[in-house]
Design an enzyme around this catalytic site. Structure first.
Site, PDB file in Angstrom:
ATOM      1  N   ASP A  48      -9.069  -1.327  11.439  1.00 18.44           N
ATOM      2  CA  ASP A  48      -8.274  -2.156  10.534  1.00 18.44           C
ATOM      3  C   ASP A  48      -7.997  -1.354   9.270  1.00 18.44           C
ATOM      4  O   ASP A  48      -8.906  -1.133   8.466  1.00 18.44           O
ATOM      5  CB  ASP A  48      -9.055  -3.442  10.221  1.00 18.44           C
ATOM      6  N   TYR A  53      -5.397   0.149   1.373  1.00 15.47           N
ATOM      7  CA  TYR A  53      -6.642   0.930   1.389  1.00 15.47           C
ATOM      8  C   TYR A  53      -6.386   2.380   0.976  1.00 15.47           C
ATOM      9  O   TYR A  53      -7.314   3.092   0.610  1.00 15.47           O
ATOM     10  CB  TYR A  53      -7.284   0.911   2.769  1.00 15.47           C
ATOM     11  N   LYS A  78      -1.670  -4.337   7.847  1.00 15.59           N
ATOM     12  CA  LYS A  78      -1.205  -5.526   7.131  1.00 15.59           C
ATOM     13  C   LYS A  78      -0.020  -5.155   6.242  1.00 15.59           C
ATOM     14  O   LYS A  78      -0.031  -4.111   5.602  1.00 15.59           O
ATOM     15  CB  LYS A  78      -2.333  -6.098   6.280  1.00 15.59           C
ATOM     16  N   HIS A 109      -0.863  -9.307   4.464  1.00 20.36           N
ATOM     17  CA  HIS A 109      -2.147  -9.108   3.782  1.00 20.36           C
ATOM     18  C   HIS A 109      -2.514 -10.308   2.911  1.00 20.36           C
ATOM     19  O   HIS A 109      -3.594 -10.860   3.037  1.00 20.36           O
ATOM     20  CB  HIS A 109      -2.122  -7.830   2.950  1.00 20.36           C
TER      21      HIS A 109
END
Length: 147
Positions: A48, A53, A78, A109
């Site tokens: 994921d 990130y 996402k 997200h």
């Protein structure tokens, strides 16, 4: 009574998703690739890695270096808030950085559209320091693009 967790679940479209996945929120650069490589060697098959990130390139490198065929790895990403008005742009960036031509699952997200500006392309703020939110955005528009 002994209980066990299934190793996979079925999504509504019939796709199987591994029950346990690896995410790397706030992992330091240089550590992400090692974590992904170790997880894949240990049997993880669900990763994921959303754009926010900021480690998708390192993840893509680690997946490639693992030697595990892409079709055996379930990748979730996402749509980030600043890409809700242009889902295709965010998806193209994610696919390029992950070095893959598809995602197994792509989610929204957060159900809030942010408007990128000179302060940030990902977490923009207004002059008063508040988050640059488009409060008039209809989340159905993001969903339509994803479909």
């Amino acid at each position: 009574m002994e209980m066990s967790v299934p190793s996979q679940f079925k999504l509504n479209n019939g796709t199987s998703i591994p029950a346990v996945g690896l995410g790397t929120w706030q992992a330091k650069p240089g550590e992400v690739g090692n974590a992904v490589g170790h997880a894949l060697k240990s049997g993880y098959r669900h990763l994921d890695y959303p754009l926010i990130y900021q480690n998708e390139k390192e993840v893509g490198d680690a997946v490639k270096a693992s030697g595990i065929p892409r079709k055996e790895i379930f990748i979730t990403s996402k749509v980030w808030n600043t890409h809700q008005s242009n889902v295709a742009k965010g998806l193209a960036q994610t696919l390029k950085d992950l070095q893959t031509d598809y995602l197994d699952l792509n989610l929204i997200h957060w159900p809030v559209r942010l408007v990128a500006n000179e302060t940030s392309q990902l977490l923009p703020t207004n002059p008063d320091g508040t988050r640059s939110i488009d409060r008039s955005w209809d989340q159905r528009e993001t969903w339509k693009q994803m479909e």
